[in-house]
Design an enzyme around this catalytic site. Sequence first.
Site, PDB file in Angstrom:
ATOM      1  N   ARG A  96       0.858  -1.202   0.000  1.00 20.10           N
ATOM      2  CA  ARG A  96       0.000   0.000   0.000  1.00 20.10           C
ATOM      3  C   ARG A  96       0.880   1.232   0.000  1.00 20.10           C
ATOM      4  NH1 ARG A  96      -5.466  -1.214   1.534  1.00 20.10           N
ATOM      5  NH2 ARG A  96      -5.543  -3.458   1.824  1.00 20.10           N
ATOM      6  N   HIS A 114      12.391  -2.335  -3.749  1.00 20.89           N
ATOM      7  CA  HIS A 114      11.540  -2.436  -4.939  1.00 20.89           C
ATOM      8  C   HIS A 114      12.239  -3.327  -5.975  1.00 20.89           C
ATOM      9  CE1 HIS A 114       8.484  -1.220  -7.797  1.00 20.89           C
ATOM     10  NE2 HIS A 114       9.457  -1.118  -8.687  1.00 20.89           N
TER      11      HIS A 114
HETATM   12  C1  GAR Z   1       9.702  -8.071  -2.956  1.00 18.46           C
HETATM   13  O1  GAR Z   1      10.138  -8.542  -4.206  1.00 18.46           O
HETATM   14  C2  GAR Z   1       9.636  -6.559  -2.949  1.00 18.46           C
HETATM   15  O2  GAR Z   1      10.620  -5.968  -3.729  1.00 18.46           O
HETATM   16  C3  GAR Z   1       8.267  -6.319  -3.524  1.00 18.46           C
HETATM   17  O3  GAR Z   1       7.459  -7.311  -2.945  1.00 18.46           O
HETATM   18  C4  GAR Z   1       8.252  -8.472  -2.698  1.00 18.46           C
HETATM   19  C5  GAR Z   1       8.023  -8.891  -1.265  1.00 18.46           C
HETATM   20  O4  GAR Z   1       8.576 -10.145  -1.000  1.00 18.46           O
HETATM   21  N1  GAR Z   1       7.798  -5.018  -3.207  1.00 18.46           N
HETATM   22  C6  GAR Z   1       7.166  -4.227  -4.069  1.00 18.46           C
HETATM   23  O5  GAR Z   1       6.869  -4.563  -5.194  1.00 18.46           O
HETATM   24  C7  GAR Z   1       6.795  -2.860  -3.512  1.00 18.46           C
HETATM   25  N2  GAR Z   1       6.461  -1.960  -4.582  1.00 18.46           N
HETATM   26  P1  GAR Z   1       8.730 -10.671   0.487  1.00 18.46           P
HETATM   27  O6  GAR Z   1       7.362 -10.563   1.170  1.00 18.46           O
HETATM   28  O7  GAR Z   1       9.133 -12.103   0.325  1.00 18.46           O
HETATM   29  O8  GAR Z   1       9.780  -9.849   1.174  1.00 18.46           O
END
Ligand code: GAR
Length: 206
Positions: A96, A114
Amino acid sequence: MRNLFRLGVLGSGKGSNFVAIADAIAAGKIPAEVAIVLSDVADAGILTHARDRKIPAQFVPPGKFRTKLDEEAERAFVEQLQAAKVDLIVLAGFMRVLKGDFLRAFEGRIVNVHPSLLPSFPGLAAWKQALDQGVKVTGCTVHFVDAGVDSGAIIGQQTVPVLDHDTAESLHQRIHAVEHELYPKCVAAIARGEISVQGRRVIWKK
Ligand code: GAR
């Protein structure tokens, strides 16, 4: 005894970046402790990982919007994080966008990871955006959070090659692996007071 630098971690998903940071702390690589983990998703894996490590972890209902917190939820997140006396908010797959009052409460003290080389491919499914665009190199970015979407000053980046046989899943998996190296390094540098911000540029003193 010196007070340890306190992290408040927010996530919506499986929490592998949280695990990488918690493991780095346990290995003595980050002079910090995770004070609290909060999620907008009741059954998020990140909450289970935190509880397994005996770290306070709580689901906070996000309210009536899909992509941001509503006012009441924003207040609840801020209250929990202030009560936990956190020095830095670490977004680890928190899906969010954070707005006004939250940003004001922790100005300059929120970081995010990111899955692309920003400013390319902000927003959702950045690895898929990279594949669709046909770039040969992508990666991940750790950055400070400002009022835009994935637009704050960049702390660190790491590259990942896009391979001819990559699928969205295989590419995201390799990006995840480099996130797990980069994010703990960046959080450690902040906890040690080793970085300074000059406008859009983040300078590493060591
Ligand atoms: C990660 O790849 C992070 O970079 C991305 O969500 C994933 C979470 O993985 N975040 C975004 O896209 C934010 N814009 P995780 O829950 O295994 O850490």
